[in-house]
Write an enzyme that holds these catalytic residues in place. Structure first.
Site, PDB file in Angstrom:
ATOM      1  N   TYR A  56      -2.131  -9.341  30.781  1.00 34.07           N
ATOM      2  CA  TYR A  56      -2.971  -8.868  31.887  1.00 34.07           C
ATOM      3  C   TYR A  56      -3.650 -10.063  32.521  1.00 34.07           C
ATOM      4  CZ  TYR A  56      -3.423  -3.965  32.982  1.00 34.07           C
ATOM      5  OH  TYR A  56      -3.213  -2.729  33.488  1.00 34.07           O
ATOM      6  N   GLU A  58      -5.660  -9.896  35.824  1.00 37.95           N
ATOM      7  CA  GLU A  58      -6.337  -9.551  37.085  1.00 37.95           C
ATOM      8  C   GLU A  58      -7.157 -10.724  37.574  1.00 37.95           C
ATOM      9  OE1 GLU A  58      -7.572  -6.182  35.003  1.00 37.95           O
ATOM     10  OE2 GLU A  58      -7.095  -4.799  36.648  1.00 37.95           O
ATOM     11  N   ASP A 209       7.152 -10.142  59.590  1.00 41.76           N
ATOM     12  CA  ASP A 209       7.674  -9.513  58.375  1.00 41.76           C
ATOM     13  C   ASP A 209       9.098 -10.033  58.189  1.00 41.76           C
ATOM     14  OD1 ASP A 209       8.894  -7.951  56.475  1.00 41.76           O
ATOM     15  OD2 ASP A 209       7.992  -6.063  57.153  1.00 41.76           O
ATOM     16  N   THR A 235       9.913  -9.955  51.085  1.00 41.14           N
ATOM     17  CA  THR A 235      10.317  -9.590  49.735  1.00 41.14           C
ATOM     18  C   THR A 235      11.069 -10.781  49.144  1.00 41.14           C
ATOM     19  OG1 THR A 235      12.280  -8.580  50.689  1.00 41.14           O
ATOM     20  CG2 THR A 235      10.495  -7.099  50.083  1.00 41.14           C
ATOM     21  N   LYS A 238      15.992 -10.197  48.371  1.00 43.22           N
ATOM     22  CA  LYS A 238      17.144  -9.972  49.267  1.00 43.22           C
ATOM     23  C   LYS A 238      17.958 -11.264  49.316  1.00 43.22           C
ATOM     24  CE  LYS A 238      14.986  -6.159  51.773  1.00 43.22           C
ATOM     25  NZ  LYS A 238      13.524  -6.123  51.539  1.00 43.22           N
ATOM     26  N   ARG A 244      12.774  -8.576  42.090  1.00 40.18           N
ATOM     27  CA  ARG A 244      12.189  -7.596  43.003  1.00 40.18           C
ATOM     28  C   ARG A 244      10.708  -7.901  43.143  1.00 40.18           C
ATOM     29  NH1 ARG A 244      15.740  -4.229  44.196  1.00 40.18           N
ATOM     30  NH2 ARG A 244      14.284  -3.146  45.527  1.00 40.18           N
TER      31      ARG A 244
HETATM   32  N1  DSN Z   1      14.594  -0.895  51.542  1.00 44.39           N
HETATM   33  C1  DSN Z   1      14.663  -2.179  52.195  1.00 44.39           C
HETATM   34  C2  DSN Z   1      15.967  -2.380  52.893  1.00 44.39           C
HETATM   35  O1  DSN Z   1      16.955  -1.893  52.386  1.00 44.39           O
HETATM   36  O2  DSN Z   1      16.036  -3.024  53.913  1.00 44.39           O
HETATM   37  C3  DSN Z   1      13.506  -2.386  53.103  1.00 44.39           C
HETATM   38  O3  DSN Z   1      13.137  -1.210  53.673  1.00 44.39           O
END
Ligand code: DSN
Length: 430
Positions: A56, A58, A209, A235, A238, A244
């Protein structure tokens, strides 16, 4: 059936190890064309499964609420340092559990409830957290949406691209506190300079974004929005090929507000095992081999889109500049929906996702489109020739979608192709 080298540590739980083995087999014997997925390195996977899951923490490095965090502090500092160096940013927050959490934290940090935000509409490529009526974001902040231009089949002036005339007009009419650049189903370059220009005209903050293109940005295949945007969210799983999760980079003046909005504003304890894996991925993304990878991802997407177009599929906006293509199925077969195409392709071992196309006559659950991406199979080593083969397999599958013999034959060809391009070759325990 293959096994992850890590499964041996899950002793005595045959149900879980059996499912993990099945998923290992699925990922390595079928084609992964979901544009938001990738195959992480074994190093990223190992860090995600590390001992840090026990802790933990925080707070932030040097300011934790629990004891025993001196090593975790170094892990998180390392991730922050690697990320600011990778993107040339002033400040990094690596704690967001996801891209959605990162976006909402930025809104909470920089906006008041009811403030106006200008963002891309979900049904033309935006994200749920860009003010979709289904998202809590639309209940707290006042979203106004821009979209894409109408279809235009003149290849010298492609349509279905961000409508900057509309965006500028809406910005001047509504005077938003923030403008958001970025999309989840948009295959063209998103040029940060134009967004900055419009944001400056109306005194708005600019949030980029970059959930989809951040890997292309890190590899140098797309322009870096950091010099233009006040805040960049993304994110890590990708094209970037990390675990993730999410992250935020910002100008120094917003650092404190953003950190407070992530914790304690949005989240409790950070996932330090994921943060260690993010650090591993940021280091990997700084290597020259990663830049070669992102260039190949884009080259493969272009080959794939052209090969699909030659087989009767209409590509939204006429092509791609990034890692994905949005396929309009209506001209290939007016009866074929995105939902049916996704399901039939799944049976043939080709994994993609249905997606609305701009001005789609069908609902988001049914759709007239498919989104395909090249990030994962490029990691596995595929090049343009393999993506041309995949386009042919998709055409055959969808033309003969009621013929089980054809689907079985394609499934076998897919398995043969995947056996030649296994991202984890050498790591199977069996
Ligand atoms: N779920 C992700 C995507 O597949 O692009 C983002 O929304």
């Amino acid at each position: 059936m293959g096994h992850s080298p890590f499964d041996q540590f899950i002793s005595g739980d045959d149900e879980v190890t059996g499912l993990l083995a099945q998923e290992w087999d699925r990922q390595t014997s079928t084609l992964q064309l979901i544009a938001s997925e990738n195959f992480t390195s074994p190093s990223v996977m190992a860090a995600t499964g590390s001992i840090l899951t026990n802790k933990y923490a925080e707070g932030y490095p040097g300011r934790r609420y629990y004891g025993g965090n001196h090593i975790v502090d170094e892990v998180e500092d390392l991730a922050r340092r690697r990320l600011t160096a990778l993107l040339g940013a002033d400040h990094a927050n690596v704690q967001p559990h996801s891209g959605a959490s990162a976006n909402v934290a930025v809104y909470q940090a920089l906006l008041q409830p009811g403030d106006t935000v200008l963002a891309m509409r979900l049904d033309q490529g935006g994200h749920l957290t860009h003010g979709s009526p289904a998202s809590i974001t639309s209940k707290i902040w006042n979203f106004v949406s821009y979209g894409v231009t109408a279809r235009n089949d003149d290849p010298t002036q492609p349509g279905e691209v961000i409508d900057f005339d509309l965006l500028r007009a809406l910005a001047h009419e509504h005077r938003p506190k923030m403008i958001i650049a970025g999309a989840t189903a948009y295959s063209r370059l998103i040029e940060p300079a134009i967004f900055r220009e419009i944001a400056d005209e109306v005194g708005a903050l600019l949030m980029f974004d970059a959930a989809h293109p951040i890997g292309l940005i890190a590899g140098g295949s797309h322009p870096n929005p950091v010099p233009y945007a006040d805040v960049v969210t993304f994110t890590t799983h990708k094209v970037l090929r990390g675990p993730r999760g999410g992250a935020i980079v910002s100008r120094a003046e917003y650092a404190k507000k953003i950190d407070s909005a992530v914790f304690p504003g949005m989240q409790g304890g950070p996932l330090e095992h994921s943060i260690a894996a993010k650090a591993v991925a940021f280091r990997e993304a700084a290597q020259a081999s990663y830049s070669a990878y992102t260039d190949q991802v884009v080259a493969n997407a272009r080959s794939f889109a052209s090969a699909l177009a030659e087989r009767g599929f209409r590509i939204v906006s006429g092509g791609t500049d990034n890692h994905m293509a949005l396929v309009d199925l209506q001209e290939f077969d007016a009866e074929l929906t995105g939902k049916e195409a996704q399901e039939v392709l799944d049976r043939a071992g080709i994994t993609a996702n249905r997606n609305q196309i701009p001005y789609d006559p069908r609902s988001p659950f049914v759709t007239s489109g498919l989104r395909v991406g090249t990030a994962a199979q490029t990691t596995a080593g595929m090049t343009g020739a393999e993506f041309v083969q995949i386009a042919e397999l998709m055409e055959r599958t969808l033309r003969h979608r009621t013929d089980d013999h054809v689907l079985d034959a394609v499934r076998q060809e897919v398995a043969d192709l995947c056996a030649r391009f296994n991202p984890y070759a050498g790591f199977s325990a069996e």
